[in-house]
Design a protein around this motif. Structure first.
Motif, short mmCIF file in Angstrom:
data_model
loop_
_atom_site.label_atom_id
_atom_site.label_comp_id
_atom_site.label_asym_id
_atom_site.label_seq_id
_atom_site.Cartn_x
_atom_site.Cartn_y
_atom_site.Cartn_z
N PHE B 262 -3.86 6.51 14.77
CA PHE B 262 -4.14 7.53 13.75
C PHE B 262 -2.85 7.98 13.08
N ALA B 263 -1.82 8.18 13.91
CA ALA B 263 -0.53 8.61 13.35
C ALA B 263 -0.01 7.56 12.37
N PHE B 264 -0.15 6.30 12.74
CA PHE B 264 0.30 5.22 11.87
C PHE B 264 -0.50 5.22 10.56
N LEU B 265 -1.82 5.41 10.71
CA LEU B 265 -2.69 5.39 9.53
C LEU B 265 -2.28 6.46 8.54
N PHE B 266 -2.00 7.65 9.03
CA PHE B 266 -1.67 8.74 8.13
C PHE B 266 -0.40 8.45 7.35
N GLY B 267 0.55 7.81 8.03
CA GLY B 267 1.82 7.55 7.33
C GLY B 267 1.89 6.17 6.72
N GLY B 268 0.86 5.33 6.95
CA GLY B 268 1.02 3.93 6.56
C GLY B 268 0.03 3.45 5.52
N THR B 269 -0.42 4.36 4.65
CA THR B 269 -1.47 3.98 3.71
C THR B 269 -0.92 3.46 2.38
N ILE B 270 0.40 3.46 2.24
CA ILE B 270 0.95 3.22 0.90
C ILE B 270 0.52 1.92 0.24
N LEU B 271 0.57 0.79 0.99
CA LEU B 271 0.23 -0.49 0.36
C LEU B 271 -1.22 -0.49 -0.12
N VAL B 272 -2.07 0.05 0.73
CA VAL B 272 -3.49 0.09 0.37
C VAL B 272 -3.72 1.03 -0.81
N GLU B 273 -3.01 2.14 -0.82
CA GLU B 273 -3.16 3.06 -1.94
C GLU B 273 -2.78 2.38 -3.25
N VAL B 274 -1.69 1.63 -3.24
CA VAL B 274 -1.25 0.98 -4.47
C VAL B 274 -2.25 -0.10 -4.88
N THR B 275 -2.68 -0.93 -3.91
CA THR B 275 -3.60 -2.02 -4.24
C THR B 275 -4.92 -1.49 -4.82
N PHE B 276 -5.43 -0.40 -4.27
CA PHE B 276 -6.73 0.09 -4.71
C PHE B 276 -6.63 1.25 -5.70
N LEU B 278 -5.35 4.23 -5.43
CA LEU B 278 -5.73 5.52 -4.84
C LEU B 278 -4.49 6.40 -4.85
N GLN B 279 -4.67 7.65 -5.23
CA GLN B 279 -3.51 8.52 -5.28
C GLN B 279 -3.44 9.39 -4.03
N GLY B 280 -2.93 8.84 -2.98
CA GLY B 280 -2.74 9.60 -1.74
C GLY B 280 -1.27 9.95 -1.58
N ILE B 281 -0.90 10.37 -0.37
CA ILE B 281 0.49 10.79 -0.21
C ILE B 281 1.44 9.62 -0.09
N GLY B 282 0.92 8.44 0.28
CA GLY B 282 1.80 7.28 0.42
C GLY B 282 2.45 6.91 -0.89
N SER B 283 1.62 6.75 -1.95
CA SER B 283 2.19 6.34 -3.23
C SER B 283 3.06 7.47 -3.80
N LEU B 284 2.68 8.71 -3.53
CA LEU B 284 3.50 9.83 -4.02
C LEU B 284 4.87 9.81 -3.36
N LEU B 285 4.88 9.54 -2.07
CA LEU B 285 6.15 9.53 -1.33
C LEU B 285 7.07 8.45 -1.89
N ALA B 286 6.51 7.26 -2.11
CA ALA B 286 7.33 6.15 -2.61
C ALA B 286 7.97 6.53 -3.94
N GLY B 287 7.16 7.05 -4.87
CA GLY B 287 7.69 7.43 -6.18
C GLY B 287 8.71 8.55 -6.07
#
Lengths: 538, 332
Positions: B262-276, B278-287
């Protein structure tokens, strides 16, 4: 808070809307400069479109371009807000919220506001709104991205019931492009902005203006939805709802088009051009985008302070091959800082190309490159590096091929890829004697980029009194033809010293559902209300 | 409650060796960890090249004065420590500051995105658990069977396949060819939101489920080889009774791995967010990292660290609940 009026029109372009719209289209799209690149020459007609879904390749966090000024912010803002003037299809300024304007002295511009202009909720436009909006644009905190454009403006004031006068501190003809929604002014109302605590362009304080659309929904970095209004002076646009999605992953955007979820993909990536071209029911349109890509030398940094070194590299740049191979033909080898579309309203597109070709036309010639290097203070070569933004793969490929070309001369170029934010730091930096510029001209003003590149504080640390003198003349010359002549002369003089090597002028590719086409798709198509140019193919 | 009384109460709690003491100590440690982390991240970002003011204006002919005025607005010219302390002081008052890139408060910026990322991580976690745990148990029970072998092979593929490729493959098959699921975006709320999250959640779950499957299978097999199982069999316990014993013991490593998942999921969504898209915290963090948008980076880092710390705590409390040995000796 969004404006409260709800407009649900099922019938098409009723009443006065039709004629006004037809006039606008005639004014905006009537250029005959060969820019329309619809390939098959598809034609269509203006028909009611319920929903047009558009996909941008990057996301918008704020809709107010003063705060966030990417190209895509402008494409949305010009549907909702208007300036006093707007560009037509050739880049000539035509009336928008000002029905006419006049330059009464070298520093005074008098704008007569359009009778009966209204905001999207029906509130009439007043000269006070215009003055207030100029104040916002000039404010460095509210509008960090455009304030510099207004730095030379001394004051804007109401000078009549329907008149606003803008006074400059010193003459500058380029100012004409300032009060334009394609550049630095979106007229809004004081009551609205203050009612939102001074915020603009956020989901809480949606963009509010006099344009043909109002924003009905904005989720930052996700999507924005626009709904047409019946208050625009230009009539009711044919597209009822424009939904703009931000899809940063290009492969996903292609799939979204293939599945029919999106109709229009703006600025598609050349890397995946074949994917787009092979997608069913999809046409790809190309048009110049007034972008310039070129090498900058910092002439204060060794060994680039030596003109022979700069000339050697200039002779080693094979522009034609770069355009043909790396950019698959979708660009134009550049010979000047000005792009052809910025002087086409004066010289016509062919005339523009011809004039620009005379500015700097150094052929690709390795023997001459060798000779120049032999004359320089580093005849045996040298090592250098160049920082390239990872968002510019073609530039990186260009420098890699340049590095291969100049290796036999003893010149080692190391290409360092970096995030775009770090690349900004390379511009004009003393750490990077060799750098490049990828510049999108926001306006059609031919001096836009050259006033930076040939002015004080330019990235090449270049100075030449003759050039400074010519640029000063261009600032005050009100006759467009003469001004272009002066600017061309300035470029010729400066580029003879090779502080810059123009490489290519870019083209933007747009994919569209083949049910539709964009009338006279060109460099300025998306910078004034553009949905009336979406035609349904017969 | 007066101070002396509350102090006495706290001393009592801490001295008891109880679950409460454990939780209080852990929360205090988490607080300290967050403080250290906030300083480290602030310092690292401060050291990276780039200027947020320049990033905000992009490629424009701006005057040094304009850049200066932006830097002044966000106090970017202040000494490092004073910037950090200002930030820390504001955070302690519940103010996470304003994003430089978006000109809006960090709290506003994060609220919708956190919900989306939690939904995505939650759905993905749910899929991982309902698929991987039962399969892992079944495979261990019938170790060497066709089921065991085929799922084991599939799990190797699942672990090895890159998220981005799995995402695109799912999009092609279920989004485009079969046209069952949407291709991009996060939907219009309610059921539509969940419908949009199915493919991204499966993408995220595929690799994790494979991992959880392997862990569950190993845990159950190792329990099955314990002496107590042989004793239980010889004493004539039913298969069902034995299974209950084995599963209960195997749950401990499985729960640990699920907590990590679960901990990994919360912090590890970036690739999926970009592919689909989705504007979650992963893509926001990267930018925000490349932009050097400090307030946003700090908020996301701390949020992610908090989620990880709280998940770890929840796992420990879970041990306490299921394992009598832990209850007896108290948890440390």
């Amino acid at each position: 808070m969004s404006p409260s009026i709800q407009f649900n029109r099922r019938t098409l372009l009723a009443g006065t809307g039709v004629s006004a719209l037809a006039m606008l289209i005639a004014a905006c799209g009537g250029d005959d400069n060969g820019m329309s690149a619809n390939g098959s020459g598809t034609s269509g007609s203006l028909k009611e479109i319920d929903l047009l879904t558009v996909a941008f390749p990057s996301s918008l966090s704020n809709l107010y371009p003063g705060q966030e000024a990417g190209n895509f912010n402008y494409y949305v803002a010009c549907l909702v807000g208007e300036g006093l003037v707007a560009p037509d299809g050739t880049g000539k300024l035509v009336p928008a919220l000002a029905s006419k304007w006049e330059q009464t002295s070298p520093t005074t511009y008098v704008y007569t506001l359009r009778e009966g202009a209204k905001f999207s909720d029906g509130t009439p436009l007043t000269p006070e709104d215009v003055v207030y909006s100029v104040g916002i644009s000039k404010d460095e905190e509210k509008s960090p991205n455009i304030a510099y454009y207004w730095a030379n403006v001394d004051k804007a004031e109401k000078t009549g019931d329907n008149e606003v006068t803008i006074t400059l501190a010193s003459p500058d003809v380029a100012f004409e492009w300032g009060p334009c929604a394609a550049n630095a002014l979106w007229i809004t109302s004081q009551a609205y902005v203050e009612g939102n605590g001074g915020e603009m362009g956020t989901p809480k304080a949606l963009l509010y203006g006099t344009g043909p659309y109002k924003v009905t929904k904005f989720e930052p970095d996700t999507m924005v939805e626009l709904e047409r209004v019946d208050t625009w002076w230009g009539g009711v646009p044919p597209v009822k709802t424009v939904r703009i999605e931000f899809i940063t992953e290009e492969a996903t955007r292609v799939l979204a088009r293939k599945s029919g979820d999106i109709d229009l993909a703006i600025s598609i990536s050349l890397d995946q051009l074949s994917q787009w071209e092979n997608a069913a029911d999809t046409s790809v349109l190309f048009a110049p985008d007034r972008s310039y890509v070129g090498i900058d030398f910092n002439t204060a940094v060794e060994p680039f302070d030596d003109i022979h070194v700069r000339r050697a590299i200039a002779y080693a740049c094979d522009r034609a091959t770069v355009v043909e191979k790396l950019l698959v033909g979708h660009a134009e080898p550049a010979t000047a800082l000005i792009t052809p579309d910025q002087i086409s309203s004066v010289l016509g597109l062919d005339g523009a190309r011809k004039a620009l070709k005379e500015v700097l036309d150094l052929p690709f010639d390795l023997d001459k490159a060798k000779e120049e290097l032999a004359l320089s203070k580093v005849p045996d070569g040298f090592s250098t590096k160049v920082g390239v933004s990872s968002s510019a793969p073609q530039v990186s490929q260009f420098f890699q091929s340049l590095a291969e070309t100049v290796k036999p001369l003893g010149i080692n170029i190391e290409v360092e890829e970096m995030p775009v934010e770090q690349w900004y730091d390379t511009i004009g930096s003393a750490d990077w004697g060799l750098a490049y510029m990828w510049y999108f001209n926001a306006t059609g003003d031919p001096a836009e980029m050259s006033s930076w590149f040939l002015g004080e504080g330019n990235p090449a640390s270049y100075s030449n009194e003759a050039v400074t003198e010519l640029m000063a003349q261009a600032k005050e010359e009100t006759d467009p033809a003469k001004r272009v002549e002066i600017l061309l002369e300035a470029q010729k003089t400066a580029l003879a010293d090779i502080p810059y090597i123009p490489l290519w002028w870019g083209e933007a590719a747009t994919a569209i559902n083949s049910k539709y086409t964009i009338e006279d798709f060109g460099s300025y198509s998306l910078l004034s209300p553009w949905t009336p140019r979406i035609l349904t193919v017969d | 409650m007066d101070t002396a009384h509350s102090h006495r109460r706290l001393t009592q709690l801490l001295s008891r060796g109880s679950l409460t003491r454990f939780i209080i100590v852990r929360l205090a440690a988490t607080g300290l960890l967050l403080l250290v982390l906030s300083f480290v991240v602030f310092a690292l970002l401060h050291l990276t090249p780039g200027d947020p003011a320049r990033n905000l204006v992009g490629v424009r002919n701006v005057t040094p004065e304009l850049l200066q005025s932006i830097r002044d607005k966000y106090h970017l010219n202040d000494p490092f420590m004073s910037q950090y302390l200002r930030w820390l002081g504001n955070v302690l008052h519940g103010d996470f500051g304003e994003s430089i890139r978006n000109n809006t408060t960090v709290t506003t910026l994060l609220s919708d995105r956190v919900t989306l990322t939690l939904q995505l991580a939650g759905l993905s976690f749910f899929l991982t658990v309902i698929v991987a745990v039962p399969l892992g148990i079944a495979a261990a029970w019938r170790s060497g069977s066709v089921l065991d072998r085929s799922v084991s092979v599939a799990s190797i593929v699942g672990i090895g396949a890159p998220t981005y490729a799995v995402g695109l493959l799912l999009l092609y098959v279920f989004g485009l060819w079969l046209d069952i699921f949407p291709v991009y975006g996060s939907g219009d709320g309610g059921f539509d939101r969940w419908w949009h999250l199915v493919l991204p959640a499966i993408t995220l779950a595929s690799g994790l489920a494979a991992m959880v499957f392997k862990l569950t299978r190993t845990a159950v097999i190792s329990e099955l080889n314990q002496d107590y199982v042989a004793f239980a069999q010889s004493r004539g316990l039913t298969r069902r009774q034995i299974r209950s014993l084995v599963l209960r013991n195997a749950m401990i490593p499985v729960a640990t791995s699920l907590g990590l998942v679960f901990a990994f999921l919360f912090g590890g969504t970036i690739l999926v967010e970009v592919t689909f898209a989705l504007q979650g915290i992963g893509s926001l963090l990267a930018g925000s990292v490349t932009f050097k948008d400090l307030p946003v980076v700090q908020a996301i880092t701390l949020l992610t660290a908090t989620v990880i710390a709280l998940t770890a705590l929840a796992v420990d409390i879970f041990y306490y609940a299921v394992d009598p040995r832990v209850r007896q000796r108290g948890i440390r």
